[in-house]
Design an enzyme around this catalytic site. Structure first.
Site, PDB file in Angstrom:
ATOM      1  N   ASN A   8      53.883  55.166  21.844  1.00  0.00           N
ATOM      2  CA  ASN A   8      54.209  54.076  22.763  1.00  0.00           C
ATOM      3  C   ASN A   8      55.005  53.036  21.976  1.00  0.00           C
ATOM      4  OD1 ASN A   8      54.378  52.020  24.572  1.00  0.00           O
ATOM      5  ND2 ASN A   8      52.173  51.615  24.713  1.00  0.00           N
ATOM      6  N   TRP A   9      56.318  53.056  22.204  1.00  0.00           N
ATOM      7  CA  TRP A   9      57.190  52.157  21.430  1.00  0.00           C
ATOM      8  C   TRP A   9      57.113  50.717  21.927  1.00  0.00           C
ATOM      9  CZ3 TRP A   9      62.156  55.765  21.451  1.00  0.00           C
ATOM     10  CH2 TRP A   9      61.964  56.805  20.539  1.00  0.00           C
ATOM     11  N   LYS A  10      56.467  50.501  23.067  1.00  0.00           N
ATOM     12  CA  LYS A  10      56.350  49.150  23.660  1.00  0.00           C
ATOM     13  C   LYS A  10      57.745  48.506  23.742  1.00  0.00           C
ATOM     14  CE  LYS A  10      51.597  48.995  22.136  1.00  0.00           C
ATOM     15  NZ  LYS A  10      50.439  48.222  21.702  1.00  0.00           N
ATOM     16  N   HIS A  96      48.239  49.730  31.113  1.00  0.00           N
ATOM     17  CA  HIS A  96      48.066  49.436  29.679  1.00  0.00           C
ATOM     18  C   HIS A  96      47.458  48.038  29.560  1.00  0.00           C
ATOM     19  CE1 HIS A  96      48.950  48.512  25.517  1.00  0.00           C
ATOM     20  NE2 HIS A  96      49.066  49.815  25.324  1.00  0.00           N
ATOM     21  N   GLU A  98      48.116  45.617  27.786  1.00  0.00           N
ATOM     22  CA  GLU A  98      49.099  44.518  27.740  1.00  0.00           C
ATOM     23  C   GLU A  98      49.598  44.192  29.144  1.00  0.00           C
ATOM     24  OE1 GLU A  98      51.467  46.463  24.768  1.00  0.00           O
ATOM     25  OE2 GLU A  98      49.816  46.136  23.351  1.00  0.00           O
ATOM     26  N   GLU A 163      41.764  52.951  25.358  1.00  0.00           N
ATOM     27  CA  GLU A 163      42.259  52.033  24.335  1.00  0.00           C
ATOM     28  C   GLU A 163      41.390  50.773  24.350  1.00  0.00           C
ATOM     29  OE1 GLU A 163      46.633  52.953  23.423  1.00  0.00           O
ATOM     30  OE2 GLU A 163      46.651  51.619  25.134  1.00  0.00           O
ATOM     31  N   GLY A 169      46.579  46.946  18.079  1.00  0.00           N
ATOM     32  CA  GLY A 169      47.431  46.112  17.236  1.00  0.00           C
ATOM     33  C   GLY A 169      46.659  45.224  16.274  1.00  0.00           C
ATOM     34  N   SER A 201      45.214  51.180  16.995  1.00  0.00           N
ATOM     35  CA  SER A 201      45.362  51.205  15.530  1.00  0.00           C
ATOM     36  C   SER A 201      45.224  52.608  14.924  1.00  0.00           C
ATOM     37  CB  SER A 201      44.375  50.231  14.869  1.00  0.00           C
ATOM     38  OG  SER A 201      44.654  48.907  15.295  1.00  0.00           O
ATOM     39  N   GLY A 222      50.738  53.039  18.966  1.00  0.00           N
ATOM     40  CA  GLY A 222      51.689  51.930  19.082  1.00  0.00           C
ATOM     41  C   GLY A 222      52.410  51.715  17.765  1.00  0.00           C
ATOM     42  N   GLY A 223      51.941  50.740  16.990  1.00  0.00           N
ATOM     43  CA  GLY A 223      52.617  50.323  15.749  1.00  0.00           C
ATOM     44  C   GLY A 223      53.049  51.471  14.848  1.00  0.00           C
TER      45      GLY A 223
HETATM   46  P1  13P Z   1      48.492  50.119  18.186  1.00  0.00           P
HETATM   47  O1  13P Z   1      48.548  51.547  17.731  1.00  0.00           O
HETATM   48  O2  13P Z   1      49.622  49.281  17.651  1.00  0.00           O
HETATM   49  O3  13P Z   1      47.159  49.508  17.983  1.00  0.00           O
HETATM   50  O4  13P Z   1      48.744  50.145  19.775  1.00  0.00           O
HETATM   51  C1  13P Z   1      47.976  50.984  20.558  1.00  0.00           C
HETATM   52  C2  13P Z   1      48.539  50.997  21.916  1.00  0.00           C
HETATM   53  O5  13P Z   1      48.494  50.011  22.608  1.00  0.00           O
HETATM   54  C3  13P Z   1      49.174  52.236  22.375  1.00  0.00           C
HETATM   55  O6  13P Z   1      49.429  52.192  23.737  1.00  0.00           O
END
Ligand code: 13P
Length: 247
Positions: A8-10, A96, A98, A163, A169, A201, A222-223
Site C-alpha cells: 500500500n503505497w498510500k 483503511h 486512515e 490492521e 506507521g 509495521s 505500508g512504509g
Molecule cells: P505501515 O506498514 O507503514 O505500518 O502501514 C500499514 C498500512 O496501513 C498498510 O495499509
C-alpha cells in the site's frame, strides 16, 4: 492458498519514483511464483502500473486505495468504482484506518462503496482494526465484529485486512500470537476461503513470524513497501516459506 503480499503505497511517490520502484522490485516478483503480489498505488498511477506489469510479464494484482461513495456524475475530484476498474484495478481497499480516521468514513459510507464493488466486480479488501483504547478496554473483538458486519449480504469475493490502528506507521507490530488471535476471530466470522491479511509495521525482520500463523494469509505493507530492498525481501522470504510449506 498462496500468501498475498500487498504494497500500500498510500499518498507517496512521483511517477518517476513509481517507475524506479517497479523496476527495483520486479525481479523479486518475477521469481516468486508461490506468492501473489498486490500493489495499491494512488489512482493516477493505476494505468502506468498496469502497463509496466503487462510489458514486463509480471503477475500482479492491482488494487485501488479508495473509491468514491457516489455514482459517476458531478463530483469534482472524486474517482468512481468503474473508473478505477477501467484503469486496471481488480481490487479496492475499503475502510483503511486512515480513511476512517482522517476522512471520517463511516460504516454506512462503506456499505455504499461495497454496493459499487458488487456492481462493477471490484473485489473489496475490507480493512478492520481496533485503536489502542479499544484494545485497552477489551473491545477489540466487538469493534472488529461491527466493522465486519457491513459484509453481511455481500455475496461476492472479498478479502479482509486486519490492521490494528496502533500498529500502523508506528513501528509497533502486534506479536504473531496477538495477530493470530484476532485473525482466528475474523476467520470464524468470514467464509473459509476468505484471504485475511495482517498490516501494521510489517517489515522483512518480522514478516516470517506473522506468516507462520495459521490464520494469517499475507501482509498489507505500508512504509516498508516503499523501500525496494525491504519489499523485495518480504516477497522473496514469503515465497521461500510458501515453497517449504508446499502451498
Ligand atoms: P505501515 O506498514 O507503514 O505500518 O502501514 C500499514 C498500512 O496501513 C498498510 O495499509
Amino acid at each position: 492458498m498462496k500468501p498475498v503480499i500487498a504494497a500500500n503505497w498510500k499518498m507517496n511517490l512521483t511517477l518517476t519514483e513509481v517507475k524506479e520502484l517497479l523496476h527495483e522490485i520486479s525481479d523479486a516478483i518475477r521469481t516468486s511464483n508461490d506468492v501473489s503480489v498486490m500493489i495499491c498505488p494512488s489512482n493516477n498511477y493505476l494505468l502506468p502500473v498496469q502497463q509496466f506489469c503487462m510489458d514486463q510479464g509480471l503477475n500482479v494484482m492491482i488494487c485501488a486505495q479508495n473509491i468514491s461513495e457516489y455514482q459517476p456524475g458531478a463530483y469534482t475530484g472524486d474517482v468512481s468504482a468503474n473508473m478505477v476498474k477501467s484503469c486496471g484495478a481488480t481490487h479496492v481497499l475499503l475502510g483503511h484506518s486512515e480513511r476512517r480516521h482522517v476522512f471520517n468514513e463511516t460504516n454506512d459510507m462503506l456499505k455504499t462503496k461495497l454496493s459499487y464493488c458488487k456492481d462493477t466486480g471490484l473485489i473489496p479488501v475490507l480493512c478492520v482494526g481496533e485503536t489502542l483504547t479499544d484494545r485497552e478496554q477489551d473491545k477489540t473483538e466487538s469493534v472488529i465484529k461491527q466493522q465486519l458486519s457491513i459484509l453481511s449480504g455481500f455475496d461476492g469475493e472479498f478479502m479482509v485486512a486486519y490492521e490494528p490502528v496502533w500498529a500502523i506507521g508506528t513501528g509497533k507490530t502486534a506479536t504473531p500470537e496477538m495477530a493470530q488471535a484476532v485473525h482466528e476471530f475474523i476467520r470464524n466470522e468470514c467464509p473459509e476461503e476468505c484471504v485475511v491479511l495482517y498490516g501494521g509495521s510489517v517489515k522483512k525482520a518480522n514478516v516470517e513470524g506473522l506468516l507462520q500463523q495459521s490464520d494469517i494469509n499475507g501482509a498489507l505493507i505500508g512504509g516498508a513497501s516503499l523501500v525496494a530492498e525491504e519489499f523485495s525481501g518480504i516477497v522473496s522470504l514469503s515465497n521461500q516459506m510458501a515453497v517449504k510449506k508446499g502451498v
